[in-house]
Motif scaffolding. Sequence first.
Motif, PDB file in Angstrom:
ATOM      1  N   THR A 148       2.627  55.247 -39.612  1.00 29.64           N
ATOM      2  CA  THR A 148       1.734  55.270 -38.454  1.00 29.64           C
ATOM      3  C   THR A 148       2.339  56.026 -37.268  1.00 29.64           C
ATOM      4  O   THR A 148       1.676  56.219 -36.260  1.00 29.64           O
ATOM      5  CB  THR A 148       1.372  53.846 -38.013  1.00 29.64           C
ATOM      6  N   SER A 151      -5.208  51.742 -39.545  1.00 27.00           N
ATOM      7  CA  SER A 151      -4.036  52.417 -38.969  1.00 27.00           C
ATOM      8  C   SER A 151      -3.050  52.845 -40.044  1.00 27.00           C
ATOM      9  O   SER A 151      -2.469  53.934 -39.967  1.00 27.00           O
ATOM     10  CB  SER A 151      -3.352  51.516 -37.934  1.00 27.00           C
ATOM     11  N   GLY A 201      -4.792  56.248 -40.982  1.00 31.08           N
ATOM     12  CA  GLY A 201      -3.926  56.943 -40.036  1.00 31.08           C
ATOM     13  C   GLY A 201      -2.637  57.429 -40.679  1.00 31.08           C
ATOM     14  O   GLY A 201      -2.156  58.535 -40.386  1.00 31.08           O
ATOM     15  N   LYS A 217      -3.344  60.583 -42.640  1.00 32.31           N
ATOM     16  CA  LYS A 217      -3.532  61.719 -41.730  1.00 32.31           C
ATOM     17  C   LYS A 217      -2.181  62.248 -41.235  1.00 32.31           C
ATOM     18  O   LYS A 217      -1.979  63.470 -41.145  1.00 32.31           O
ATOM     19  CB  LYS A 217      -4.400  61.301 -40.548  1.00 32.31           C
TER      20      LYS A 217
END
Length: 338
Positions: free
Chosen positions: A58, A92, A96, A99
């Motif tokens: 994260t 998240s 996330g 990503k």
Amino acid sequence: MKILLTGATGFLGGKLCAALLADGHSVRALVRPTSDLSSLPRPAAHGGSLDLAYGDVTDARSVLDAAAGCHAIFHAAAAVEPWLPDPSKFISVNVGGLKNVLQAARETKSVEKIVYTSSFFALGPTDGHVADESQVHHEQFFCTEYEKSKLAADHVARRAASEGLPIVMVYPGVIYGPGKVTTGNIVAQMLIERFSGRLPGYMGYGSDKFSFSHVEDVVQGHIAAMHRGRPGERYLLTGENASFMHVFDMAAVITGTKRPSFHIPLLMVDMYGWVSVFFSRITGKLPLVSPPTVQVLRHQWAYSCDKAKVELDYKPRSLREGLEEMIPWLKNLGEIKY
């Protein structure tokens, strides 16, 4: 090759780390400062080298730093619980985190391949049929927040593939086998509950269906995806399709013990799940069974791995063969008695 591995301290990740080292690769494991490192293999026992990069999926900066100089990335980190007191963690970490890994791959010019560990949940339930990689989640309902997050992450991964990122997506089934007893090793947990007497009957009436994948087979499928997987393609790393009732029956045959003599209606399991969630909020210990778990058991998740067999030479073992290995292992650990 120098490989970045996320999720190396988990059930699947620890096995994958050991296999990559055994193949002579240099592995950099992204681990949190608070992670339990006990499942990480000792480099001296393998051919490759292992170094730790402290950070979190994260945290974009730590992922980018860890990816520096790497030729491939295995992204296996995920929040895999069926229920968490803070459901935002699923987004998240699972969305996330992906990503951040993809952005790190874009900025790290040395990365030639990304193998992303998705989940059969990203494809959705298969009620009444056996699905392949062409199935698209209907998005009409979600049994768990985990399922919803893995679908969202799947959209991110497929979009990155369409943009030319060299990503291969693999979709394991219900992973089981010897190794770390975590939520990701739900079969081990269910067998422990079964043989301890805390789960004296079948959950439901056997209408559920899952695709069971032995952890060692899934590991080899990941490594084959790095070497032979086509960028942008999806590969189901699943196995034999069966119900948990069948798992319990097979465990009884293997151990020479009696099968459960009654069925626990899912309505009662659901009530138990709500009670478990209540106590979880007090104790902080995550429940084995929660209402989302029951929702999953109300559906079927049966898949074909024919594509992986052809393109990756994926060779899943039978459920009986896997359980014949796993059950004595649990007994030797002192987790079950029979």
